[in-house]
Write a protein that holds these residues in place. Structure first.
Motif, mmCIF file in Angstrom:
data_model
loop_
_atom_site.group_PDB
_atom_site.id
_atom_site.type_symbol
_atom_site.label_atom_id
_atom_site.label_comp_id
_atom_site.label_asym_id
_atom_site.label_seq_id
_atom_site.Cartn_x
_atom_site.Cartn_y
_atom_site.Cartn_z
ATOM 1 N N TYR A 74 -0.595 7.296 4.786
ATOM 2 C CA TYR A 74 -1.233 6.495 6.449
ATOM 3 C C TYR A 74 -0.509 4.777 6.743
ATOM 4 O O TYR A 74 -0.118 4.262 7.416
ATOM 5 C CB TYR A 74 -1.722 7.952 6.959
ATOM 6 N N ARG A 75 -1.453 4.505 6.189
ATOM 7 C CA ARG A 75 -1.512 3.312 6.050
ATOM 8 C C ARG A 75 -0.608 2.324 5.625
ATOM 9 O O ARG A 75 -0.091 1.729 6.824
ATOM 10 C CB ARG A 75 -3.072 2.610 4.977
ATOM 11 N N GLY A 76 0.382 2.605 4.698
ATOM 12 C CA GLY A 76 1.463 1.757 4.527
ATOM 13 C C GLY A 76 2.340 2.164 5.717
ATOM 14 O O GLY A 76 3.469 1.090 6.289
ATOM 15 N N ARG A 77 2.890 3.359 6.774
ATOM 16 C CA ARG A 77 3.747 3.845 6.817
ATOM 17 C C ARG A 77 2.978 2.584 8.628
ATOM 18 O O ARG A 77 3.786 2.378 9.705
ATOM 19 C CB ARG A 77 3.137 5.223 7.897
ATOM 20 N N THR A 78 1.659 2.675 9.071
ATOM 21 C CA THR A 78 1.224 1.992 10.186
ATOM 22 C C THR A 78 1.427 0.662 9.945
ATOM 23 O O THR A 78 2.072 -0.092 10.466
ATOM 24 C CB THR A 78 0.032 2.329 10.268
ATOM 25 N N GLU A 79 1.507 -0.252 8.798
ATOM 26 C CA GLU A 79 2.059 -1.825 8.569
ATOM 27 C C GLU A 79 3.516 -1.739 8.533
ATOM 28 O O GLU A 79 4.185 -2.679 9.006
ATOM 29 C CB GLU A 79 1.156 -1.607 6.896
ATOM 30 N N SER B 187 0.716 -1.594 -0.026
ATOM 31 C CA SER B 187 -0.055 -0.278 0.238
ATOM 32 C C SER B 187 0.709 0.987 0.033
ATOM 33 O O SER B 187 0.516 2.113 -0.816
ATOM 34 C CB SER B 187 -1.490 -0.434 1.668
ATOM 35 N N ALA C 291 6.471 4.681 2.052
ATOM 36 C CA ALA C 291 4.972 5.607 2.407
ATOM 37 C C ALA C 291 5.458 7.386 3.131
ATOM 38 O O ALA C 291 3.907 7.703 3.145
ATOM 39 C CB ALA C 291 4.429 5.232 4.201
ATOM 40 N N TRP D 96 -4.552 8.640 2.376
ATOM 41 C CA TRP D 96 -4.514 7.793 2.846
ATOM 42 C C TRP D 96 -4.076 6.652 3.174
ATOM 43 O O TRP D 96 -2.934 5.317 3.935
ATOM 44 C CB TRP D 96 -6.374 7.549 2.466
ATOM 45 N N LEU D 97 -3.023 5.852 1.616
ATOM 46 C CA LEU D 97 -2.219 4.313 1.619
ATOM 47 C C LEU D 97 -1.054 4.796 2.451
ATOM 48 O O LEU D 97 -0.399 4.416 2.703
ATOM 49 C CB LEU D 97 -2.038 4.090 0.424
#
Length: 70
Positions: A27-32, A2, A44, A24-25
């Motif tokens: 931030y999502r990739g950063r959390t992943e 992502s 990310a 959005w992706l």
């Protein structure tokens, strides 16, 4: 994955519709990547930075356009 898709979508910021999805992706990739499940932290990070730069650009462009109309 992502993070890379977010980076590409943020890079296509001149289309304006892809920027929110890129951010959005990002931030999502950063959390992943923080969870340790995937690599791609730099993608990310740059997806988020590039996305917010496009948002700032579009806001300034809109304000400039409205200033000219007045």
């Amino acid at each position: 994955m992502s993070a890379i898709v977010g980076f590409v979508l943020s890079g296509l910021g001149f289309f304006l519709i892809t920027v929110p999805f890129g951010i959005w992706l990002g931030y999502r990739g950063r959390t992943e990547t923080a969870a340790g499940s995937h690599e791609g932290g730099p993608f990310a990070k740059w997806a988020i930075v590039l996305g917010w730069l496009w948002v700032a650009f579009w806001l300034l462009a809109l304000l400039s356009y409205l200033w000219i109309l007045l």
